[in-house]
Design an enzyme around this catalytic site. Sequence first.
Site, PDB file in Angstrom:
ATOM      1  CG  ASP A  66      -0.122   9.354   0.365  1.00 20.51           C
ATOM      2  OD1 ASP A  66      -0.165   8.146   0.685  1.00 20.51           O
ATOM      3  OD2 ASP A  66      -0.884  10.219   0.841  1.00 20.51           O
TER       4      ASP A  66
ATOM      5  CG  HIS B  27      -2.023  -1.023   1.104  1.00 19.34           C
ATOM      6  ND1 HIS B  27      -3.318  -0.709   0.761  1.00 19.34           N
ATOM      7  CD2 HIS B  27      -1.990  -2.369   1.254  1.00 19.34           C
ATOM      8  CE1 HIS B  27      -4.044  -1.814   0.725  1.00 19.34           C
ATOM      9  NE2 HIS B  27      -3.255  -2.835   1.029  1.00 19.34           N
TER      10      HIS B  27
HETATM   11  P1  ADP Z   1      -3.048   6.656   4.661  1.00 19.31           P
HETATM   12  O1  ADP Z   1      -3.416   5.296   4.230  1.00 19.31           O
HETATM   13  O2  ADP Z   1      -1.597   6.979   4.536  1.00 19.31           O
HETATM   14  O3  ADP Z   1      -3.553   7.018   6.008  1.00 19.31           O
HETATM   15  P2  ADP Z   1      -5.096   7.555   2.769  1.00 19.31           P
HETATM   16  O4  ADP Z   1      -5.432   8.927   2.308  1.00 19.31           O
HETATM   17  O5  ADP Z   1      -4.946   6.572   1.674  1.00 19.31           O
HETATM   18  O6  ADP Z   1      -3.767   7.681   3.644  1.00 19.31           O
HETATM   19  O7  ADP Z   1      -6.210   6.999   3.736  1.00 19.31           O
HETATM   20  C1  ADP Z   1      -6.605   7.696   4.874  1.00 19.31           C
HETATM   21  C2  ADP Z   1      -7.959   7.168   5.312  1.00 19.31           C
HETATM   22  O8  ADP Z   1      -8.186   7.576   6.655  1.00 19.31           O
HETATM   23  C3  ADP Z   1      -9.096   7.700   4.469  1.00 19.31           C
HETATM   24  O9  ADP Z   1     -10.015   6.668   4.221  1.00 19.31           O
HETATM   25  C4  ADP Z   1      -9.710   8.797   5.341  1.00 19.31           C
HETATM   26  O10 ADP Z   1     -11.095   8.942   5.190  1.00 19.31           O
HETATM   27  C5  ADP Z   1      -9.397   8.322   6.731  1.00 19.31           C
HETATM   28  N1  ADP Z   1      -9.179   9.504   7.605  1.00 19.31           N
HETATM   29  C6  ADP Z   1      -8.213  10.418   7.475  1.00 19.31           C
HETATM   30  N2  ADP Z   1      -8.326  11.378   8.408  1.00 19.31           N
HETATM   31  C7  ADP Z   1      -9.401  11.058   9.143  1.00 19.31           C
HETATM   32  C8  ADP Z   1     -10.039  11.672  10.275  1.00 19.31           C
HETATM   33  N3  ADP Z   1      -9.580  12.786  10.884  1.00 19.31           N
HETATM   34  N4  ADP Z   1     -11.110  11.039  10.760  1.00 19.31           N
HETATM   35  C9  ADP Z   1     -11.562   9.894  10.213  1.00 19.31           C
HETATM   36  N5  ADP Z   1     -11.003   9.295   9.169  1.00 19.31           N
HETATM   37  C10 ADP Z   1      -9.931   9.868   8.627  1.00 19.31           C
HETATM   38  C1  G6P Z   2      -1.054   3.362   6.028  1.00 12.41           C
HETATM   39  C2  G6P Z   2      -0.443   1.980   5.903  1.00 12.41           C
HETATM   40  C3  G6P Z   2      -1.296   0.947   6.615  1.00 12.41           C
HETATM   41  C4  G6P Z   2      -1.558   1.392   8.052  1.00 12.41           C
HETATM   42  C5  G6P Z   2      -2.157   2.796   8.082  1.00 12.41           C
HETATM   43  C6  G6P Z   2      -2.386   3.320   9.494  1.00 12.41           C
HETATM   44  O1  G6P Z   2      -2.256   3.364   5.348  1.00 12.41           O
HETATM   45  O2  G6P Z   2      -0.263   1.658   4.536  1.00 12.41           O
HETATM   46  O3  G6P Z   2      -0.670  -0.308   6.613  1.00 12.41           O
HETATM   47  O4  G6P Z   2      -2.428   0.485   8.702  1.00 12.41           O
HETATM   48  O5  G6P Z   2      -1.288   3.682   7.399  1.00 12.41           O
HETATM   49  O6  G6P Z   2      -1.232   3.213  10.261  1.00 12.41           O
HETATM   50  P1  G6P Z   2      -1.145   2.337  11.590  1.00 12.41           P
HETATM   51  O7  G6P Z   2       0.312   2.346  11.940  1.00 12.41           O
HETATM   52  O8  G6P Z   2      -2.009   3.043  12.569  1.00 12.41           O
HETATM   53  O9  G6P Z   2      -1.661   0.979  11.276  1.00 12.41           O
END
Ligand code: ADP
Ligand code: G6P
Length: 483
Positions: A382, A166
């Site tokens: 990202d 991912h």
């Molecule tokens: P990452 O996987 O690095 O966290 P992404 O943008 O791919 O980045 O995914 C983030 C996910 O977390 C999204 O589905 C988003 O809706 C959720 N998210 C991010 N910030 C918040 C928040 N403050 N509250 C709830 N959900 C959140």
């Molecule tokens: C990214 C990573 C995931 C991970 C998530 C939240 O989306 O690709 O593997 O689960 O961040 O991070 P955390 O350390 O809280 O699992």
Amino acid sequence: MSKLHIVANRLPYSLKKEADGYELIESVGGLATGMKSVYTEYGGKWIGWSGVNSDELSPKESDAIDQKLLEKSCVTVPLSEQEILEYYEGFSNKTVWPLFHYFTQYVDYSPVNWETYKRVNQRFADRVLEVAEDGDRVWVHDYQLLLVPEMIKSKKPNVTVGFFLHIPFPSYEVFRILPWRMELLKGMLGADLLGFHIYDYERHFLSSVRRLYGYEIAFNEIHADNRIIKADSFPMGIDYAKFKNTSASVMQKTIQERSELHKELEKYFMTSPDRRLILSIDRLDYTKGIPQRLKAFRKFMEKYPEFHGKVTLVMLAVPSRGQVEEYMMLKKEVDELVGNINGTYGNINYTPVWYFYRAMPFENLVELYNMSDVALITPLRDGMNLVAKEYVASRGNQTGVIVLSEMAGVAKEMGEAIIINPINEDEIAEALHRALTMPLDEQKQRMGYLQERIQRYSVYKWAGEFVDALENVKRIQKEFLVK
Ligand code: ADP
Ligand code: G6P
């Protein structure tokens, strides 16, 4: 029909300690929010960690938690305090995460953490081997479990193993820095199919395989010691209909039914018709470019005083990996920058940055997506960035503009966004100005194209294509053996 089991470090539900026990909450992050929508469709289990320190649980508590999660088709892998420190915070988040995101200055090369990473990966694999029967399929996810595919394959060759990364796979010149690069690749090559969000990550991976193992690679097929392994790109999608429908339904609510946040947002817009909202949403992570984003917003305020009092940046940051030093430092930096901007440009009636350091309930998230004029998404690196896709899906009236970093995997699918370099503050400030003054017709045209594309390749389609490709590899492997 054979089952498909999911393996990921984090389960789609995490446990949070409360005064009177443990509460089940939805996990945040792209992997969990995306996969949650699909995993029950394939009749298997999701094997992962519940987010709690197993040293703190009595056998009774532990059983109760396992039972609660099993009801959601989740099988737990326990982690002790030491393992959380060395495997999760350590090797996963202080070694692989920064290296794969090109933050080489943050990488920790502790051999102790590496040993624990191997041991914990073995525990995940053992749990899978208990659950998966011959003929089943197992789909392993992400950088915390790079060794698991080989650990499964070597014990149960009749289980088909898929792996999806991912996060970015870095260029060979960066990957080679790691002392354990050979072992990590060997672990990944236990899979029959390896998936990446975009072609660039796939080709970096193939280049490392070629240079480090010397395997023959024909297009995207790796010929490894009498086995065929495939690599391909599958850009992860979102549960589009869920965002679209929730967005429509929250906007149809009567004034009394609306959430407090919704009411506040309406008040904000009512004060003056030319008020605008810019939205920023991420986990608080140094890869997301949050300080750079705030500085660019400050530059925008400096350059365009006519927007003072009219533009607000709503910044949501979910607490993440708070025990890792770089994340603690980032929190401090963000707090200070928000204070600085609000102190400089705010007044009694106007706060330029609304900053929330917490996870938001789903409906509030959708309300913010729906009611913000601009989504400001500026990661330094990202793998994909699902927030950009969620914003698109929530725009019922097809207006709204995305200012998007070229360093996010999602930029490859979003040519209609305003694409910026995330460390170029001037460019971001100009992009904000362009976004805030873009004619409605142009917004709708761009958003229309984006919606069509993102809707077509939903998370269901993404998972379906990965699973089909996994079946296809099995066929290619059989043909290869017959030859
Ligand atoms: P990452 O996987 O690095 O966290 P992404 O943008 O791919 O980045 O995914 C983030 C996910 O977390 C999204 O589905 C988003 O809706 C959720 N998210 C991010 N910030 C918040 C928040 N403050 N509250 C709830 N959900 C959140
Ligand atoms: C990214 C990573 C995931 C991970 C998530 C939240 O989306 O690709 O593997 O689960 O961040 O991070 P955390 O350390 O809280 O699992």
